[in-house]
Write an enzyme that holds these catalytic residues in place. Structure first.
Site, PDB file in Angstrom:
ATOM      1  N   THR A  40      17.462  51.356  70.701  1.00  0.00           N
ATOM      2  CA  THR A  40      16.031  51.143  70.451  1.00  0.00           C
ATOM      3  C   THR A  40      15.249  52.433  70.669  1.00  0.00           C
ATOM      4  OG1 THR A  40      16.262  48.863  71.178  1.00  0.00           O
ATOM      5  CG2 THR A  40      14.039  49.749  71.150  1.00  0.00           C
ATOM      6  N   HIS A  43      15.703  54.617  67.738  1.00  0.00           N
ATOM      7  CA  HIS A  43      14.851  54.191  66.610  1.00  0.00           C
ATOM      8  C   HIS A  43      13.432  54.734  66.810  1.00  0.00           C
ATOM      9  CE1 HIS A  43      17.661  51.556  64.604  1.00  0.00           C
ATOM     10  NE2 HIS A  43      17.918  50.906  65.716  1.00  0.00           N
TER      11      HIS A  43
HETATM   12  P1  NAD Z   1      25.306  51.010  68.058  1.00  0.00           P
HETATM   13  O1  NAD Z   1      24.487  51.291  66.838  1.00  0.00           O
HETATM   14  O2  NAD Z   1      25.634  52.132  68.983  1.00  0.00           O
HETATM   15  O3  NAD Z   1      26.687  50.326  67.617  1.00  0.00           O
HETATM   16  C1  NAD Z   1      26.917  49.782  66.369  1.00  0.00           C
HETATM   17  C2  NAD Z   1      28.310  50.208  65.950  1.00  0.00           C
HETATM   18  O4  NAD Z   1      28.646  49.543  64.743  1.00  0.00           O
HETATM   19  C3  NAD Z   1      28.446  51.711  65.693  1.00  0.00           C
HETATM   20  O5  NAD Z   1      29.444  52.265  66.526  1.00  0.00           O
HETATM   21  C4  NAD Z   1      28.811  51.781  64.211  1.00  0.00           C
HETATM   22  O6  NAD Z   1      29.723  52.844  63.912  1.00  0.00           O
HETATM   23  C5  NAD Z   1      29.466  50.416  64.007  1.00  0.00           C
HETATM   24  N1  NAD Z   1      29.570  50.013  62.599  1.00  0.00           N
HETATM   25  C6  NAD Z   1      28.810  50.369  61.548  1.00  0.00           C
HETATM   26  N2  NAD Z   1      29.270  49.806  60.418  1.00  0.00           N
HETATM   27  C7  NAD Z   1      30.362  49.066  60.755  1.00  0.00           C
HETATM   28  C8  NAD Z   1      31.277  48.251  60.033  1.00  0.00           C
HETATM   29  N3  NAD Z   1      31.164  48.082  58.706  1.00  0.00           N
HETATM   30  N4  NAD Z   1      32.270  47.638  60.721  1.00  0.00           N
HETATM   31  C9  NAD Z   1      32.397  47.800  62.052  1.00  0.00           C
HETATM   32  N5  NAD Z   1      31.558  48.572  62.792  1.00  0.00           N
HETATM   33  C10 NAD Z   1      30.550  49.194  62.154  1.00  0.00           C
HETATM   34  O7  NAD Z   1      24.533  49.836  68.783  1.00  0.00           O
HETATM   35  P2  NAD Z   1      24.635  49.101  70.210  1.00  0.00           P
HETATM   36  O8  NAD Z   1      23.664  49.711  71.135  1.00  0.00           O
HETATM   37  O9  NAD Z   1      26.032  48.923  70.666  1.00  0.00           O
HETATM   38  O10 NAD Z   1      24.031  47.711  69.721  1.00  0.00           O
HETATM   39  C11 NAD Z   1      24.772  46.898  68.825  1.00  0.00           C
HETATM   40  C12 NAD Z   1      23.858  46.153  67.869  1.00  0.00           C
HETATM   41  O11 NAD Z   1      23.095  45.192  68.588  1.00  0.00           O
HETATM   42  C13 NAD Z   1      22.841  47.019  67.124  1.00  0.00           C
HETATM   43  O12 NAD Z   1      22.676  46.501  65.818  1.00  0.00           O
HETATM   44  C14 NAD Z   1      21.560  46.794  67.921  1.00  0.00           C
HETATM   45  O13 NAD Z   1      20.398  47.004  67.129  1.00  0.00           O
HETATM   46  C15 NAD Z   1      21.704  45.360  68.305  1.00  0.00           C
HETATM   47  N6  NAD Z   1      21.003  44.918  69.529  1.00  0.00           N
HETATM   48  C16 NAD Z   1      20.583  43.637  69.530  1.00  0.00           C
HETATM   49  C17 NAD Z   1      20.004  43.109  70.674  1.00  0.00           C
HETATM   50  C18 NAD Z   1      19.590  41.683  70.700  1.00  0.00           C
HETATM   51  O14 NAD Z   1      18.963  41.265  71.680  1.00  0.00           O
HETATM   52  N7  NAD Z   1      19.945  40.899  69.674  1.00  0.00           N
HETATM   53  C19 NAD Z   1      19.835  43.913  71.807  1.00  0.00           C
HETATM   54  C20 NAD Z   1      20.300  45.224  71.775  1.00  0.00           C
HETATM   55  C21 NAD Z   1      20.891  45.731  70.635  1.00  0.00           C
END
Ligand code: NAD
Ligand code: ZN
Length: 341
Positions: A40, A43
């Site tokens: 976040t 972003h």
């Molecule tokens: P991050 O962006 O570091 O991890 C996402 C990973 O997904 C990356 O390592 C990326 O290489 C991988 N990825 C991309 N395309 C892919 C594919 N086709 N197949 C497999 N992997 C792929 O993010 P993070 O901090 O670990 O967070 C994970 C997700 O959760 C993010 O989308 C974030 O925005 C979201 N998030 C949601 C909440 C919630 O409350 N719902 C809270 C925090 C983060």
């Protein structure tokens, strides 16, 4: 005090000097020791579409922190000056139907620390006493600074009965690899983690994944065959926000399986929902952390052998924040800590 702020509608952040805030009634002031950079924050740093639509400025960013209580509103009870704490990053209203039913993580009036409430990337942070979470003495500061994203992983993984189950985790970001560690700790059988980044897959395996899987160079059915899996996955945890990953998960699920969707998608996604229908899948959206059962269970697991330390790849002094953001933007780091001391 120092505060790392979004000052204008453009990429970047500014380390500024601002007055130390005074806690109001119901508030706790925390002297921040360590913070961690979340996706976040990245972003907001990059000022993407979501950030431009969401973040008022000037705004001190950051919501992953550990610190010491240094002042409190005159009415606050149950905490002591000098107590080491972290805190829940979602501030809820307390009055809506969900809050009053004990489902605070579903509050539609949620405010985010470091999003639309002044954040933790500063020498002092003020949050409502309700959000403050006391820490056990033997929990290292480095781990305590990660309890917020760790809580996302705990909330998602523990939404399901994991014992003996085969789990697919798409996305080996910080949250995905911590989820792998939690699933292992909680008794899952095969834990397959996918990502496009092989370094991240290596960390997932170091944290308990049975196998890391790169869809660019390998095929999921082959991985499943190698593990001796005859049917699909019982549990799917979507933690990438990538449409391709979601679709591959729908295909790989066993009939009657359960999916938790945590990853946030940049745009609307096209999926074959007939997969979900014909397979009797249960699909759950997961947001934030349950207040405060996620915190209780997460800390309990950390105190009974769960190790999430491999997720931390870099620590910088607060003044060197730029290096941390640059490394994350280049995809070279997993979890970056900033040390305010
Ligand atoms: P991050 O962006 O570091 O991890 C996402 C990973 O997904 C990356 O390592 C990326 O290489 C991988 N990825 C991309 N395309 C892919 C594919 N086709 N197949 C497999 N992997 C792929 O993010 P993070 O901090 O670990 O967070 C994970 C997700 O959760 C993010 O989308 C974030 O925005 C979201 N998030 C949601 C909440 C919630 O409350 N719902 C809270 C925090 C983060
Ligand atoms: Zn509410």
């Amino acid at each position: 005090m120092r505060a790392l702020r979004k000052q204008a509608a453009a990429p970047g952040l500014t380390l500024t000097d601002v007055p130390v805030p005074e806690p109001g009634l119901g508030d706790v002031r925390i002297k921040v020791n360590k913070v961690a950079i979340c996706g976040t924050d990245l972003h907001i740093y990059n000022w993407d579409k979501w950030a431009a639509a969401t973040i008022p400025y000037p705004m001190t960013i950051g919501h992953e922190f550990v610190g010491i209580i240094d002042s409190m509103g005159s009415d606050v009870e149950g905490f002591t000056i000098g107590q080491r704490v972290s805190g829940e990053g979602h501030i809820v209203c307390g009055n809506c139907r969900n809050c009053r039913a004990g489902r605070e993580h579903c509050c539609p009036n949620t405010k985010g620390i470091g999003v639309n409430h002044p954040g933790a990337f500063a020498d002092y942070l003020i949050i409502p006493a309700h959000n403050v979470y006391p820490l056990p003495a033997n929990l290292p500061d480095d781990i305590a600074a990660l309890l917020d994203p760790f809580g996302n992983a705990v909330h998602t993984a523990l939404s399901f009965d994991l014992v003996g189950e085969d789990v697919l985790i798409t996305g080996a970001g910080p949250i995905g690899v911590m989820a792998a560690a939690i699933c292992r700790h909680a008794g899952a059988r095969h834990i397959v983690v996918s990502d496009l980044n092989d370094k991240r897959l290596a960390i997932a395996q170091a944290m308990g994944a049975s196998v890391g899987f790169n869809p660019l160079t390998n095929q999921l059915p082959k991985i499943m065959q190698n593990l001796g899996m005859k049917e699909g996955f019982d549990i799917g945890l979507e933690m990438s926000g990538a449409p391709a990953a979601l679709n591959s998960m729908l295909e790989a699920m066993n009939n009657g399986g359960h999916m938790g969707l945590l990853g946030l998608f940049a745009d609307s996604v096209s999926v074959d929902l007939n997969q979900a229908i014909l397979k009797n899948l249960e699909i759950t959206g997961v947001y934030g952390r349950e207040m405060f059962d996620t915190w209780h269970k997460g800390l309990a697991m950390l105190q009974t052998g769960l190790d999430i330390s491999p997720v931390i790849t870099h620590t910088f002094a607060f003044k060197d924040y730029q290096q941390g953001f640059d490394m994350l933007n280049r995809g070279e780091a997993m979890k970056v800590l900033l040390d305010l001391d």
